[in-house]
Design a protein around this motif. Structure first.
Motif, short mmCIF file in Angstrom:
data_model
loop_
_atom_site.label_atom_id
_atom_site.label_comp_id
_atom_site.label_asym_id
_atom_site.label_seq_id
_atom_site.Cartn_x
_atom_site.Cartn_y
_atom_site.Cartn_z
N GLN A 50 0.84 -1.24 0.16
CA GLN A 50 -0.05 -0.02 -0.01
C GLN A 50 0.81 1.14 0.07
N ILE A 51 1.86 1.41 0.71
CA ILE A 51 2.90 2.52 0.99
C ILE A 51 3.56 2.67 -0.47
N ARG A 52 3.92 1.47 -1.20
CA ARG A 52 4.55 1.54 -2.33
C ARG A 52 3.46 1.96 -3.34
N ILE A 53 2.62 1.73 -3.28
CA ILE A 53 1.49 2.45 -4.56
C ILE A 53 1.44 3.84 -4.13
N ALA A 54 1.16 4.21 -2.97
CA ALA A 54 1.01 5.73 -2.63
C ALA A 54 2.43 6.41 -3.04
N LEU A 55 3.68 5.77 -2.90
CA LEU A 55 4.81 6.34 -3.46
C LEU A 55 4.72 6.49 -4.94
N GLU A 56 4.37 5.47 -5.67
CA GLU A 56 4.22 5.72 -7.06
C GLU A 56 3.28 6.52 -7.52
N LEU A 57 2.22 6.69 -6.83
CA LEU A 57 1.04 7.95 -7.37
C LEU A 57 1.65 9.04 -7.13
N TYR A 58 2.56 9.30 -6.06
CA TYR A 58 3.22 10.59 -5.60
C TYR A 58 4.29 10.71 -6.75
N TYR A 59 5.14 9.87 -6.91
CA TYR A 59 5.93 9.87 -8.19
C TYR A 59 5.31 10.31 -9.55
N SER A 60 4.40 9.76 -9.83
CA SER A 60 3.63 10.05 -11.09
C SER A 60 3.14 11.49 -11.24
N GLU A 61 2.91 11.88 -10.10
CA GLU A 61 2.31 13.34 -10.10
C GLU A 61 3.38 14.44 -10.20
N ASN A 62 4.54 14.12 -9.21
CA ASN A 62 5.46 14.97 -9.03
C ASN A 62 6.87 14.91 -9.82
N GLY A 63 7.02 13.49 -10.50
CA GLY A 63 8.47 13.21 -11.16
C GLY A 63 9.27 12.91 -10.11
N TYR A 64 9.19 12.92 -8.99
CA TYR A 64 10.31 12.15 -8.09
C TYR A 64 9.53 11.89 -6.82
N TYR A 65 10.12 11.19 -5.78
CA TYR A 65 9.89 10.38 -4.63
C TYR A 65 9.79 11.47 -3.48
N PRO A 66 9.03 11.43 -2.28
CA PRO A 66 9.27 12.12 -1.28
C PRO A 66 10.67 12.03 -0.85
N PRO A 67 11.26 13.16 -0.06
CA PRO A 67 12.46 13.26 0.12
C PRO A 67 12.59 12.38 1.64
N ALA A 68 13.64 11.90 1.87
CA ALA A 68 14.26 11.50 3.10
C ALA A 68 14.28 12.34 4.18
N PRO A 69 14.50 12.22 5.62
CA PRO A 69 14.19 13.37 6.61
C PRO A 69 15.41 14.41 6.16
N CYS A 70 16.61 13.71 5.74
CA CYS A 70 17.77 14.67 5.55
C CYS A 70 17.76 15.34 4.30
N GLY A 71 16.57 15.01 3.44
CA GLY A 71 16.70 15.55 2.00
C GLY A 71 16.84 14.39 0.97
N TYR A 72 17.40 14.86 -0.06
CA TYR A 72 17.57 14.00 -1.11
C TYR A 72 19.08 13.46 -1.32
#
Length: 175
Positions: A50-72
């Motif tokens: 489920q988390i991976r599906i949400a990450l892929e949806l985020y990626y398809s909308e933004n072109g990148y994944y959410p950053p880690a706590p320290c950034g990219y």
């Protein structure tokens, strides 16, 4: 002369029955515990899916994944047993109603002994834009989906490596 025959069980018969019931109860308890462990491990796979599906949806909308706590392009992780998990939940809130947490949710990282969490991080946006780590630990070290059995690799410090000493109990659902 009348003989009186009393009906009932002898002490030896009672002790034998109690011993058999105790043995059966212990076998059932072990079986139930094994079933619960397998159920929690199955839940971990489904939650990461489920988390991976949400990450892929985020990626398809933004072109990148959410950053880690320290950034990219750095070595940092969100863990489900820390307050920072809410930060990842806010990134993914349009795509998943509630960000799942590990059934035990103890400790901070799944690669530490007896710590069961979900972690997300080590995101490459500029160096490795299509990679991240999404990791958990299985309770059953012989799980057929473990990192070592499935030959998964995980992204760590901008290099690809085998799951190493963690391979018997880690599970990766990274791209």
């Amino acid at each position: 002369m009348k003989k009186s025959l009393s009906k009932g069980f002898t002490l030896l018969e009672l002790l034998t029955v109690i011993a058999i019931i105790g043995l059966l109860a212990s076998v059932v308890a072990v079986s139930i515990n094994t079933s619960r462990t397998k159920a929690r491990d199955s839940q971990r796979i489904n939650d990461l899916r489920q988390i991976r599906i949400a990450l892929e949806l985020y990626y398809s909308e933004n072109g990148y994944y959410p950053p880690a706590p320290c950034g990219y392009d750095c070595n940092g992780y969100f863990s489900s047993n820390t307050p920072e998990w809410a930060t990842l939940a806010s990134y993914l809130s349009p795509y998943i109603a509630t960000l799942p947490v590990d059934p035990k949710n103890t400790g901070t990282h799944p690669w530490t002994v007896n710590e069961f969490t979900y972690t997300y991080g080590n995101v490459g946006r500029y160096t490795y834009p299509s990679q991240y780590d999404l990791t958990t630990k299985f309770e059953a070290s012989n799980n057929p989906n473990s990192c070592g059995v499935m030959n998964h690799t995980f992204y760590f410090n901008n290099t690809m490596s085998w799951c190493g000493s963690y391979s018997v109990d880690l599970y990766e659902m990274s791209p």
